[in-house]
Motif scaffolding. Sequence first.
Motif, PDB file in Angstrom:
ATOM      1  N   TYR A   2       0.845  -1.196   0.000  1.00 26.50           N
ATOM      2  CA  TYR A   2       0.000   0.000   0.000  1.00 26.50           C
ATOM      3  C   TYR A   2       0.882   1.248   0.000  1.00 26.50           C
ATOM      4  N   ASP A   6      -4.174   7.480   2.805  1.00 26.71           N
ATOM      5  CA  ASP A   6      -5.492   7.596   3.421  1.00 26.71           C
ATOM      6  C   ASP A   6      -5.609   6.633   4.593  1.00 26.71           C
ATOM      7  N   GLU A   8      -8.186   5.871   6.495  1.00 32.72           N
ATOM      8  CA  GLU A   8      -9.376   5.025   6.500  1.00 32.72           C
ATOM      9  C   GLU A   8      -9.191   3.815   5.576  1.00 32.72           C
ATOM     10  N   THR A   9      -8.560   4.039   4.423  1.00 40.40           N
ATOM     11  CA  THR A   9      -8.285   2.920   3.513  1.00 40.40           C
ATOM     12  C   THR A   9      -7.359   1.920   4.181  1.00 40.40           C
ATOM     13  N   SER A  12      -9.245  -0.062   6.758  1.00 37.02           N
ATOM     14  CA  SER A  12     -10.133  -1.045   6.136  1.00 37.02           C
ATOM     15  C   SER A  12      -9.345  -2.258   5.635  1.00 37.02           C
TER      16      SER A  12
END
Length: 367
Positions: A2, A6, A8-9, A12
Amino acid sequence: GYQGRDKETLRSLEQIRSVSLILISPPFAPSEAVRRWRAHAELNEWAQKPGNWRLMAKQGYCGDIALARARAEGIQWMMHIDVDELLLPAVSLAADLALVPAWAAAVKMHNHEALIESFEVNNKYEEVTLFKVHDATLPSKASDLQWRFRLGTYPAYYQVYHNGKSIVRTDRGYVHMWGPHEFLGPRNATWADPEHNPAGDFKSVTSQTTLLHVSYASWRDLMSKARTSCPSRFRDYARQGNRTKVKDCFCLDYDMDAYMAAVAGEDAARDYWTITSLFSEGAVRKDNETCKVYRDVSRLKELLIRDGLLLRVTGPQQVLRAHEVAIRGAARSMGSIRVGAVDIAAGSGSGAERNQPQGATKTVRRR
């Protein structure tokens, strides 16, 4: 791996049990992981270049970390595929891999390239179903016909890549990535076979699983990729028409031309994509100095599919529609993502509804 910023991403992704995250750059990677990647990049030729080159260096670096994790976890196979690629097994992936001979360290998947039929594609994974068949899987001697049906002014039939992807064994010794398409490894006694591989070399065989590559499915894809492909200085080079400088950021001329069109604005991106990628009535193909116009494209598609030069694939659509229900259930359980209701009863609409996923109350745009 990744690379986003972000939170929140990231949160998740961390909640998905089957995802093992690799973080090598700020703001989320541990400082030691950042240091190791930067030390590696200083010695890697591709990592010293911008854009596509550095991206592939990161893919290889993260891939080798993933290989080490796979060995530690006792996983048998690993592959590297991008988010715009789907697997198309002959039977099932497990069944196809079970047929691989013991002396082969890896299997090579041929790739079929998407052929876009609609100017407005919202969810390419469910709406794109037509593919250019890889010439290695064509009927005998049919590959000579492919060039006659290329699109636009780009000289190649395949617009992006043609060299497939590989799946490698991870439980029989050390292997490593060799770019995003291949794996390599040293000689290993576990590969040895008196007839097929006496020396125990790293060898590949062709897989029955193929790869569906859905790259630029709309002109919006050009705009989206242009925003992240290259450092900002390359936008100035593109505006100046300096192809020599822009080329430093790209491996493929098609990606470079798409980037230059996207930098020029929405109209240029729309025109470039329509001319080079859209297979519809009135599409053109440049033949030397003249352009030939396609007519009766619906009938042409039927003939090309019948004779095996094109492939109509709807299996992934059915799987993804089933996944839609599961994804919405997972989203609700996380509590942070708002989702609408899904009518899972099969049905078909007309007009604008015809392009919607079957059984859905509305077309869903995924990011």
